[in-house]
Each structure stands twice: as C-alpha cells, then as structure tokens.
Design an enzyme around this catalytic site. Sequence first.
Site, PDB file in Angstrom:
ATOM      1  N   THR A  23       0.044  -1.867   1.619  1.00 59.20           N
ATOM      2  CA  THR A  23       0.527  -1.769   2.996  1.00 59.20           C
ATOM      3  C   THR A  23       1.952  -2.293   3.139  1.00 59.20           C
ATOM      4  OG1 THR A  23      -1.682  -1.853   3.906  1.00 59.20           O
ATOM      5  CG2 THR A  23       0.054  -2.626   5.343  1.00 59.20           C
ATOM      6  N   THR A  28      -3.672  -5.478  -0.078  1.00 59.43           N
ATOM      7  CA  THR A  28      -4.562  -6.632   0.089  1.00 59.43           C
ATOM      8  C   THR A  28      -6.025  -6.304  -0.240  1.00 59.43           C
ATOM      9  OG1 THR A  28      -4.839  -6.108   2.434  1.00 59.43           O
ATOM     10  CG2 THR A  28      -3.112  -7.703   1.859  1.00 59.43           C
ATOM     11  N   ASP A  29      -6.382  -5.011  -0.219  1.00 58.37           N
ATOM     12  CA  ASP A  29      -7.796  -4.657  -0.395  1.00 58.37           C
ATOM     13  C   ASP A  29      -8.392  -5.204  -1.690  1.00 58.37           C
ATOM     14  OD1 ASP A  29      -7.613  -3.342   1.978  1.00 58.37           O
ATOM     15  OD2 ASP A  29      -7.950  -1.323   1.192  1.00 58.37           O
TER      16      ASP A  29
HETATM   17  N1  ASP Z   1      -4.970  -0.342   2.133  1.00 57.46           N
HETATM   18  C1  ASP Z   1      -4.070  -1.355   1.785  1.00 57.46           C
HETATM   19  C2  ASP Z   1      -4.125  -1.662   0.302  1.00 57.46           C
HETATM   20  O1  ASP Z   1      -4.937  -2.436  -0.143  1.00 57.46           O
HETATM   21  C3  ASP Z   1      -4.347  -2.556   2.597  1.00 57.46           C
HETATM   22  C4  ASP Z   1      -3.256  -3.547   2.461  1.00 57.46           C
HETATM   23  O2  ASP Z   1      -2.425  -3.496   1.616  1.00 57.46           O
HETATM   24  O3  ASP Z   1      -3.256  -4.478   3.293  1.00 57.46           O
HETATM   25  O4  ASP Z   1      -3.338  -1.137  -0.446  1.00 57.46           O
END
Ligand code: ASP
Length: 339
Positions: free
Chosen positions: A14, A94-95
């Site tokens: 993200t 973050t995932d």
């Molecule tokens: N969908 C994203 C990922 O994990 C979520 C994030 O980065 O916060 O790449």
Amino acid sequence: MAKPKVVIFATGGTIVSSGASATQMTGYSIQGLKVEDLLGAVPMLSDVADVEVHQVANIDSSSMTSAVWLTLARAIEEAAARHDVTGIVVTHGTDTMEETAYFLTLVLKTHKPVVLTGAMRPATALSADGPLNLLNAVRVAVDPDAVGRGVLIALNDTIGTARDTTKMHPTNVATFRGPDFGMVGMIAGSRIEWLAKSDKSHTLDTPWHLETLERYAKEHGALPRVDILYSHVDDDGVFVNASVAAGAKAIVHAGTGNGSIHEATVMHLYEAAKAGVMVIRASRTPSGMTVEGLDEWQAAGFVPAGSLNPAKARVLAQVVLASVDTTTVDAVLDAFHRF
Ligand code: ASP
C-alpha cells in the site's frame, strides 16, 4: 559529517499504491509508483541518512511468495555485509509483513538493524501514513540501540519484533500489535524509546542458513509446502486429504481453543502424520500459547505451536523442514520451543 547509510529494499504494498481520489482508502492498487517517488514526500530523510534504494519486487503483499523471500534475504545479507551500511529498511505490504519479517529474523546472519515498514493508506490518500512510517523506519535503522534486536516492524510510531508482532486490524493505521508480548519500542518525533527485548533467539543465534534454504528451493523448485487449515464447526477431513494429496510436508492445524481438533478431522490428521506429514497444532485464538493436549495427539507426533500464531508457525515449519535432513518430531518440537 558523513551520514549513516541505509539501504531500502522495496517490495510493493500500500505504501506505493494509488487510489482514484484522496478519500479512497480501500480497493486501490499498485500503479507504477515506486518507493523512489515516496522519497520526494520525505525530503527530511536526507537529514537522517544517505539512502540507497533497490526494488526487489513491486507486489501487493497478499501475493507474497517464498521465492521473493529468498531473493530479498540474499539482497539483505549482501547489503548487511557492506562496511558502509548501517541499517536496512524493507518497504512491504502490511498484509503479510509479519510473515516476511519472521522469515528474515530466522535466517539473516547480521546484528545490523533490519526494519520493515509499510502503510495502511495508499500514497494518494488524505493523511497517508507511508511517508512518516518510512522516515521513522530509517530513524530506527540508524539507531545504535536497534542493533542486535533481530528484524523489527516499525509502523504508526511503534516498534515490534518480527516474531511477536501481528496485524490486528484490516484498515486502521494502528494495526500492528503484539497481543501477548507487546511492542518493544515507541517513536515520538525524532525520539525513539526502547522498552523491552525478546528472549527468543533470532538472526545470528539461529541454526538456519539462507544457503541451505536456497539449495532446497533449487532442488525442489520451492520451499516445502506447508498448509494452514482453519478449524470450524462442521469441520471434516476434506482439506487435510487435499493438503496431503497436494504434497504438503507439514500441516498447521489452526484449531479451536488450545489447538483442539474436530472429531471428524482428527483421524485424517493421524493418517497424514503416519504418512510422514508433520502436523503442527496452532490455535485460532489471537493470543496465548498452544500447548500439549490429549495424549493421543502427542502419541501421533503432533507438535504444539507454542506462542506462534498459525501464519508464523507455518514459516518456522518451512524453515525447519528445508534445513534439517531427517526431520524428527523432536527437532521440530525443539524449534517451536526456541524460536
Ligand atoms: N494490500 C496491502 C498489502 O499487503 C495492504 C498494505 O500494504 O497495507 O500489500
């Protein structure tokens, strides 16, 4: 005065995603923005460190693979070996950040700070959190007190260990927490305060080596297949059998309560264990430890995951199974106690 050097390895997420408007907070995607573009949003970074940026991948971390892990870990090992490098930052979605961080803390052989960061809001969003998270991660990477703490996750003014930090909220910027161990540090402005140290072995103190994993992946095409099966009302053995048929070397059973297993599933897990598949009992509950349960489970060689959540138990299982020639239940049990 010469500033410390920080190497940033970018993997996507993200933090480099874009939405159609400043209010789009979900459903955005990676559209060609690179971490270099973010640096422009954080000009004060150059007061903290000289940064060097390398793109390792540019993916949403929901699609992370262990092949990317191996490339990333190799790149970090090489950077960490350089005399001119003080610390390393990895930008990541973050995932699955907690899984990548735990993998790295198990295999990297360095005391230098390695700090993962990312963002919960896309770069185009109102109050995007990526730029400050990036600045803070670089601050942590050059902090002498970050040395020897293993791989860290720094987001939203908090610092946690790779092992004990987990994503707790799908959208809130305050998503990373350590449900049992808590966070090890806090950031306020340019001030970093360290609060605790984990007793669990990491980096230089683990017996796992990147070379061994690379060799395994080369010989077998990938790291060992380890599936996570999430238990529920009406559970049965269908997914256990599918997992065994797909060639799983281990199954992490995310059981109810203390890693409990549905009576309609357990026979299938016994059969899987008899066929040589390592069965690890973890828990759906978001905190605490999964420990020994029914005598039959221990007799079948099921290994309790201790305080690792199912996703991290899976990472440790992959690392152990790729590293130990004859994987015995005892070797796996020992790993789940120590790391
Ligand atoms: N969908 C994203 C990922 O994990 C979520 C994030 O980065 O916060 O790449």
